[in-house]
Design a protein around this motif. Structure first.
Motif: not given
Length: 540
Positions: A509-533
């Motif tokens: 909706d273009e109302k929020s802009v989140l500025v994160v680093t790729y390291s943040d995204l990688k941490r979220c990515f790995e933690n979430t996938f390990q939760e699925l596993i």
């Protein structure tokens, strides 16, 4: 700390690559080489808020022009005793007498190697995938790979002496790049009559030399209809329908190499014929059906020693056979000598581009054609192979006639290997990126997890959803889809490496802009996938 803004709207984003806050914030991006702290914003910033969570990361919130940005500041401490990755692909750290190799946490798509670049057929060929020609060739082989083995059957044949299996075992031990390997020989009654079955390796896409070069009914026209010596001069080779001499020499090198291995093993080929020579790709040859005649023509009189007849083939001799009427002198030409004659016939047929050239009545005309259109080396090689000698000949004798052309073929094979390795390097990286996308696909838009229907729309999963939109769903200023493969690959590589570079993720909706680093995204990515596993393995 989870960087989330609650559930996201479902309509498509209207942000464009040119108006995205990412370019405006690019000046604030820290340099990955020295991990510098971002400089102050050039635009007016109000209401700055910072927190220092236990992880050591700083969460920043800024409001610029009515838009709120959330981002993190990460200034990792330098690792003791480690040199910069900027100048080294690999760093060696010495710890208590031990050397530990530390590899960089990024992935590189290097340009095409200089020694391969000039061999590329097209300057604008895709750089992320293997060449289309190679891919099509491999796809065709997969489609044709309907069986693991090639099986030749001889029906109505009863094997009365199993002593010949000694020769079969000798053939099974031969492994050569220009020979179709014999795997097994057995008898069966599955075809309503006693049959002998030969099982060979299966090479998908192979065709016989007969079908490749001698299946054109008009191919004999130039050879049979031309009246030699009654024209001003010979037609150029390309207009005469003749093969390039370089191709013929490529075939000679491969066939002679196969014969050399066979003869060294104490065997004879006996199938050097265009109908028994397979061609895969452009110029790769393999001699097929080896060992068949050794079984079919096995001399039952050699009961005690099945190799006795083969030993007789190793030399040229005169054998006197006594009969009631007179002594008959029979010249027994060894099978190895016959192999050389067969090789000469194959080469002559290729040079004439016609099987008619190897007929006895056409030999003189065929050699005249070779003399006019090809080099003297090729002519001399054919004459040597076809002319009866008073001494034993070896396939090694033709090596001086091949001469430096052998090195030309070796160089061509190694250059081909360089091109294939270059394409393989691309596929290695593409396989890694595919695994990333496969993991990301298991997270995004998951309808329900742990009885929570909003699981994929909240928390770390929401960041990954916005990252997916950043990868695939951006649009141009005109609202058209913005598709850039290099953008997708670059972002996925940064995610896999976890670089400290910042990225702006805009809600739909273009109302929020989140500025994160790729390291943040990688941490979220790995933690979430390990939760699925863990859930898939029943650990949750």
């Amino acid at each position: 700390m989870s960087l989330s803004a609650g559930s996201s709207p479902l309509h498509s984003p209207k942000i464009t690559p040119h108006t995205s806050p990412a370019p405006r914030r690019r000046s604030h991006t820290p340099n990955p080489a020295n991990y510098m702290v971002p400089s102050s914003a050039s635009t007016s910033v109000s209401n700055p808020v910072s927190q220092t969570p236990s992880s050591g990361q700083v969460i920043q919130k800024e409001t610029v022009g009515g838009t709120t940005y959330f981002y993190t500041d990460t200034t990792p401490a330098p690792l003791t005793g480690m040199r910069s990755f900027k100048n080294y692909h690999r760093t060696a750290c010495r710890t208590e007498g031990q050397i530990i190799e530390v590899f960089p946490n990024y992935h590189i798509y290097p340009p095409t190697a200089p020694h391969v670049a000039y061999m590329q057929p097209k300057a604008n060929a895709p750089s992320f995938f293997m060449a289309d020609e190679l891919r099509q060739d491999m796809d065709l082989r997969v489609l044709q790979l309907v069986a693991a083995d090639r099986i030749d059957g001889i029906h109505g044949f009863r094997l009365v002496n199993t002593k010949c299996m000694v020769l079969v075992d000798m053939w099974k031990k031969i492994q050569h790049s220009n020979i179709v390997t014999l795997r097994e020989v057995f008898t069966t009654k599955a075809f309503a009559e006693p049959s002998l079955v030969f099982a060979y390796d299966f090479h998908a896409g192979g065709e016989t030399m007969m079908s490749r070069h001698f299946n054109d009914p008009n191919a004999d026209a130039y050879f049979t209809k031309r009246k030699w010596g009654q024209h001003d001069g010979p037609l150029p080779r390309q207009h005469a329908g003749l093969l390039p001499e370089s191709l013929i020499w490529a075939y000679i090198v491969q066939l002679s190499s196969a014969l050399r291995t066979i003869h060294t093993a104490g065997l004879a080929c006996r199938v050097m014929d265009p109908t028994k020579i397979l061609i895969t790709g452009k110029t790769r040859l393999r001699v097929n059906c080896v060992g068949v005649f050794d079984v079919l023509t096995f001399d039952n009189s050699q009961n005690n020693n099945p190799l006795a007849l083969m030993a007789q083939y190793q030399c040229q001799c005169i054998k006197f056979v006594p009969t009631k009427k007179k002594l008959k002198v029979i010249f027994i030409l060894s099978c190895q000598q016959a192999d050389l004659i067969s090789l000469g016939k194959v080469v002559l047929a290729l040079a004439c581009n016609s099987l008619a050239g190897i007929q006895r009545e056409n030999l003189q005309k065929a050699m005249e054609l070779v003399t006019i259109n090809y080099s003297s080396d090729l002519k001399n090689l054919i004459l040597y192979l076809l002319t009866d000698q008073n001494r034993m000949r070896s396939v090694n004798d033709i090596m001086p006639m091949i001469g430096a052309r052998f090195y030309t073929q070796l160089d061509a094979a190694q250059m081909r290997n360089d091109v294939i390795e270059e394409d393989l390097a691309k596929e290695v990286q593409n396989g890694r990126l595919f695994r990333l996308l496969a993991k990301l696909g298991t997270i995004n838009e998951r309808p329900e997890f742990q009885k929570d229907p909003t699981w994929s729309e909240t928390g770390d999963r929401y960041l990954l959803k916005l990252f997916r939109d950043h990868l695939f769903h951006q649009v141009t200023e005109a609202g058209a889809p913005w598709i850039d493969l290099s953008h997708i690959i670059s972002c996925l590589n940064k995610l896999d490496a976890g670089v400290p570079e910042k990225i702006s993720l805009i809600s739909r909706d273009e109302k929020s802009v989140l500025v994160v680093t790729y390291s943040d995204l990688k941490r979220c990515f790995e933690n979430t996938f390990q939760e699925l596993i863990a859930a898939a393995n029943g650990q949750l």
